[in-house]
Structure formats: structure tokens, C-alpha cells
Enzyme design. Sequence first.
Site, PDB file in Angstrom:
ATOM      1  N   GLY A 110       0.849  -1.176   0.171  1.00 40.61           N
ATOM      2  CA  GLY A 110       0.149  -0.091  -0.126  1.00 40.61           C
ATOM      3  C   GLY A 110       0.862   1.054  -0.013  1.00 40.61           C
ATOM      4  O   GLY A 110       0.504   2.198  -0.618  1.00 40.61           O
ATOM      5  N   THR A 111       1.895   1.381   0.832  1.00 37.89           N
ATOM      6  CA  THR A 111       2.799   2.201   0.728  1.00 37.89           C
ATOM      7  C   THR A 111       3.322   2.762  -0.561  1.00 37.89           C
ATOM      8  O   THR A 111       3.329   3.957  -0.926  1.00 37.89           O
ATOM      9  CB  THR A 111       4.027   1.947   1.864  1.00 37.89           C
ATOM     10  OG1 THR A 111       3.527   1.911   2.960  1.00 37.89           O
ATOM     11  CG2 THR A 111       5.039   3.402   1.774  1.00 37.89           C
ATOM     12  N   ASN A 147      -7.324   3.770   9.335  1.00 43.00           N
ATOM     13  CA  ASN A 147      -6.786   2.497   9.902  1.00 43.00           C
ATOM     14  C   ASN A 147      -6.759   2.672  11.539  1.00 43.00           C
ATOM     15  O   ASN A 147      -6.797   1.485  12.093  1.00 43.00           O
ATOM     16  CB  ASN A 147      -5.306   2.376   9.510  1.00 43.00           C
ATOM     17  CG  ASN A 147      -4.381   3.743   9.641  1.00 43.00           C
ATOM     18  OD1 ASN A 147      -4.896   4.849   8.836  1.00 43.00           O
ATOM     19  ND2 ASN A 147      -3.200   3.656  10.014  1.00 43.00           N
ATOM     20  N   GLN A 154      -7.435   0.154   4.004  1.00 39.49           N
ATOM     21  CA  GLN A 154      -7.927  -0.328   5.102  1.00 39.49           C
ATOM     22  C   GLN A 154      -9.338  -0.906   4.891  1.00 39.49           C
ATOM     23  O   GLN A 154      -9.751  -1.791   5.520  1.00 39.49           O
ATOM     24  CB  GLN A 154      -7.898   0.626   6.228  1.00 39.49           C
ATOM     25  CG  GLN A 154      -7.882   0.091   7.789  1.00 39.49           C
ATOM     26  CD  GLN A 154      -6.995  -0.864   8.033  1.00 39.49           C
ATOM     27  OE1 GLN A 154      -7.289  -2.094   8.443  1.00 39.49           O
ATOM     28  NE2 GLN A 154      -5.635  -0.416   7.958  1.00 39.49           N
ATOM     29  N   SER A 173      -3.787  -3.169  -0.479  1.00 39.49           N
ATOM     30  CA  SER A 173      -2.429  -3.771   0.137  1.00 39.49           C
ATOM     31  C   SER A 173      -3.133  -5.266   0.431  1.00 39.49           C
ATOM     32  O   SER A 173      -4.083  -5.316   1.146  1.00 39.49           O
ATOM     33  CB  SER A 173      -1.981  -3.164   1.180  1.00 39.49           C
ATOM     34  OG  SER A 173      -0.916  -3.811   1.772  1.00 39.49           O
ATOM     35  N   HIS A 224      -2.179  -7.507   2.534  1.00 40.84           N
ATOM     36  CA  HIS A 224      -1.889  -8.171   3.505  1.00 40.84           C
ATOM     37  C   HIS A 224      -3.060  -7.726   4.512  1.00 40.84           C
ATOM     38  O   HIS A 224      -3.247  -8.090   5.850  1.00 40.84           O
ATOM     39  CB  HIS A 224      -0.688  -8.032   4.465  1.00 40.84           C
ATOM     40  CG  HIS A 224      -0.241  -6.533   4.896  1.00 40.84           C
ATOM     41  ND1 HIS A 224      -0.218  -6.226   6.063  1.00 40.84           N
ATOM     42  CD2 HIS A 224       0.002  -5.458   4.209  1.00 40.84           C
ATOM     43  CE1 HIS A 224       0.026  -5.044   6.169  1.00 40.84           C
ATOM     44  NE2 HIS A 224       0.417  -4.521   4.996  1.00 40.84           N
ATOM     45  N   THR A 266      11.311  -6.862 -11.771  1.00 35.93           N
ATOM     46  CA  THR A 266      10.807  -7.977 -12.123  1.00 35.93           C
ATOM     47  C   THR A 266       9.477  -8.160 -11.130  1.00 35.93           C
ATOM     48  O   THR A 266       9.760  -8.083  -9.986  1.00 35.93           O
ATOM     49  CB  THR A 266      11.569  -9.349 -11.895  1.00 35.93           C
ATOM     50  OG1 THR A 266      12.867  -8.957 -12.611  1.00 35.93           O
ATOM     51  CG2 THR A 266      11.180 -10.716 -11.897  1.00 35.93           C
ATOM     52  N   CYS A 299       2.147   1.075  12.514  1.00 36.38           N
ATOM     53  CA  CYS A 299       3.279   1.869  11.924  1.00 36.38           C
ATOM     54  C   CYS A 299       3.949   2.859  12.913  1.00 36.38           C
ATOM     55  O   CYS A 299       5.122   3.103  12.730  1.00 36.38           O
ATOM     56  CB  CYS A 299       3.134   2.635  10.735  1.00 36.38           C
ATOM     57  SG  CYS A 299       2.022   1.593   9.598  1.00 36.38           S
TER      58      CYS A 299
HETATM   59  C1  LIG Z   1      -4.888   3.226   5.501  1.00 42.26           C
HETATM   60  C2  LIG Z   1      -3.646   2.587   4.981  1.00 42.26           C
HETATM   61  N1  LIG Z   1      -2.867   3.055   4.188  1.00 42.26           N
HETATM   62  C3  LIG Z   1      -1.632   2.511   3.727  1.00 42.26           C
HETATM   63  C4  LIG Z   1      -1.076   1.671   4.498  1.00 42.26           C
HETATM   64  C5  LIG Z   1       0.288   1.039   4.271  1.00 42.26           C
HETATM   65  O1  LIG Z   1       0.358  -0.390   3.613  1.00 42.26           O
HETATM   66  P1  LIG Z   1       1.304  -1.247   3.571  1.00 42.26           P
HETATM   67  O2  LIG Z   1       1.298  -1.960   4.788  1.00 42.26           O
HETATM   68  O3  LIG Z   1       0.902  -2.328   2.543  1.00 42.26           O
HETATM   69  O4  LIG Z   1       2.573  -0.686   2.972  1.00 42.26           O
HETATM   70  C6  LIG Z   1      -1.662   1.094   5.738  1.00 42.26           C
HETATM   71  C7  LIG Z   1      -1.026   0.079   6.516  1.00 42.26           C
HETATM   72  O5  LIG Z   1      -1.172  -0.052   7.657  1.00 42.26           O
HETATM   73  C8  LIG Z   1      -2.899   1.618   5.900  1.00 42.26           C
HETATM   74  O6  LIG Z   1      -3.715   1.120   6.976  1.00 42.26           O
END
Ligand SMILES: Cc1ncc(COP(=O)(O)O)c(C=O)c1O
Length: 411
Positions: free
Chosen positions: A87-88, A167, A196, A216, A218, A254, A341
Amino acid sequence: MGDRGDGEPRAARTIRRVTIYLDHAATTPLRREVLGAMLPFLTDVFGNPSSAHAVGRRARAALDEAHEKVAHELNAQAREIVFTSGGTEASNLAIKGAAWAGKAQGNHVITSAIEHHATLHTVSHLEKFGFEVSVVPVDRYGRVDPDQIASAMNDRTILVSLMLANNEVGTVQPVREVIERVRHQRGVLVHVDAVQAAPYVGIDVRALDVDLLSLSAHKFEGPKGIGALFIRHGTTLLPQQQGGSQERYRRAGTENVAGAVGLAVAYELSCREREGVVPRVAALRDRLRDAVLVVPGVELTGHPRDRLPGHLSVIARESDGASVSFALDLEGIACSTGSACTTGSAEPSHVLTAMGYPAEEALGAVRMTLGRTTTEEEVDRVAQVVPEVLVRMRVGAAAVAADPLGQQVPS
Ligand SMILES: Cc1ncc(COP(=O)(O)O)c(C=O)c1O
């Protein structure tokens, strides 16, 4: 790695001791079916999708299918999906890519005060290069006001980036209304961080009328380290890494074939089961909420109704959220203080302070997030333990405050 020799890392064995997992907003367990779908691409079908030979073509076919599956669920086209490392990266590519591509038209970006750091730190980074950023406030429930976003617009605005659901507190944003308000201005792109929300909110990118959207894996029982960005056909982004021509020149490197297959299968399963999962998880969450909110000094954070079904986030007054979650961990309950995070940071959550909570109250945040696999038995156990721990920790905190050196504590 501290391996016993049977291939299982020590960390994996330790985690098994956690009996009740209530931190699904941080990450979710990998579904067995997803692992099964990924395994061939970690073993026999190991080809590079860019290789012309049969081994490579098999990997390419799986990657193409993964694009199609994700696109189908989002009502997008396969070519509009780019796989990223999570996601990041998806949000970095969306925000920086759109900002740099739109620089000739304008330099103004709008976002909200309670975005994930993947967005907030990315827009601050852009400020170093001459972009201007408006950070729109939120109300007590963590909701943005679409009118405030509209008023923040000017003729240099090129991008609005907003999360679909938060989140930390689970509040769902009125993203559709925001998009309606900003659409009148040509050339303004809208990015939605749906990381989220994805497991719980059905997303139709055409109905939402969004240009860019981050996912994302996970967060919906897929593997870590893989995400996806929807890029509406015709949207120009400046790629954020240089190299090969993968992902139609939008993301060099890749491809993570097994990850993409895992994301696609996990998202497909999540979308298929959503209708049944949402009310079941929400009912369990409400049961736990009712048990927790009877504790004096405990207050629900986030919107009371427009929130993700698995989110139970509270503030426990005169308590330290980190100590509460540590005490719960000792009881075999995994939850968090806020965002995974920012765990370990002594700073109060930027989300709660933006919602108007004073720093000392924000430090009492505890987040319990349920998921598809959470059971009634687990909730019953947590509903019994959490109030006890909250009461104990509050008393403990008060005692320490009154007697910091512990001189009056009987031996
Ligand atoms: C709202 C939100 N955006 C972005 C992210 C980042 O995703 P990733 O952990 O896959 O980098 C998160 C992860 O907690 C999230 O909750």
C-alpha cells in the site's frame, strides 16, 4: 535467524503463543487457499514473466490473470492495475507520480489530517520540491467535510488524496461526495487510499469515479509485500522507479508473481464473502464494544456508525494505551495502541489529536480490530479480560501518578 533446522523461523513459533488475534488492521493471517494458489509460483513455476520461453510464459499467464481478477473485482480493466510492493508504494506512486506529471498545470495537493503516513509523509516530501499542500481538518469522529475540501481547491490544485477508511479509528470517509465536489475542476486527479477499507467496503472504481486507488494484500488475508494501484486509463503518472518496462512502464522491476497471484486470490475471496462477513464481524465487534464501554473513563473513538465493521478503537482515560496493550499481550490477546506503523513511538496519534483529543488522552488509545476469522469464543474471552485489565491499568496508572517513587506501595 535462530532456525531449529526444520525450516521454521523462531519468530513463527513464538507467534503461535498468541491465542487471540485482534489486530487485523495491522495485518491479517494468510489464508490457506491463498498460500495454496501462491505455492506453485514459489516452486515449479518460477519463471520471469518477461522471459519468452515456456517457463516465463507460464509466469506471465499467471500475472495476467492476477491483473484480470483484481480488475474484475474493482470494475476496472486489467491494464489499469499495477502491482506494487504494498500500500505504501501504491500511494507513493499515485501521489508523487500524479504530482510530478501534473506540475505544468499546477502544484497544489489536498489531503486530510488523518491520512496514513504513506500519504502524509509523501505529501510533505513533495513540499520540499515546491508543491503546496493543504491538509484539511476532520471532525470529532474523524470525518472530513466535503465542502472543506472543495473550499481548499484553487486553480493550481492537481490532486486530492483521501483515505476511504481510517486505519486507527475505522471511520469511513464520504469519498463519493468529495469526488462529486472536486470533479467540476478539470485536471484534478483523485487518489483514494482504500488499503484499510478493502476487505469490508465494496469498491467499484467507475461508480466511485476515482482516478487512482491503493490496495494492500496483507489487509485482506493475502501476503505481505504486495499491493496494487488502480490507475484509470488515460491518467498520466511519472513512474517512481526506473528500470525495465514491467507493468506497462509504470513500475520497473521483475514482478512478484506469487505475490500478485496471492493478492488476486485473496481479494477475490474477500469480495465474494464480504456480504456474509461484514454483518458477522460487526455483530461480534458490537458485542465486545458493549462490554468494554461499561468501564468508567472508556470512550469510543471514531464515527459511531460510519466505521469499518471490525474496528473497536477506544480511549481509556488516565491510562497508558501502550501499557494496556502490553498487559493484554500477557493475557494472550494481541491488539495495539493505534497504528502498527507508529508502535513504539511515545508521540500521541496524529489521528486522535487531529480529531481534537488532547495529547494526554490520545496516549490512552487502545485499538482492537476483529477479522473474518475472529470467533464468538474469542470475543467472549476478550470481553471478560479487557474490562478487568482496563480497570487494573487505570488504578495502576493513578497510583503511579500519585506516588511516582512507589514509596507507599506495600512490599
Ligand atoms: C490506510 C493505510 N494506508 C496505507 C497503508 C500501508 O500499506 P502497506 O503496509 O502495504 O505498505 C496502511 C497499512 O497499515 C494503511 O492502513
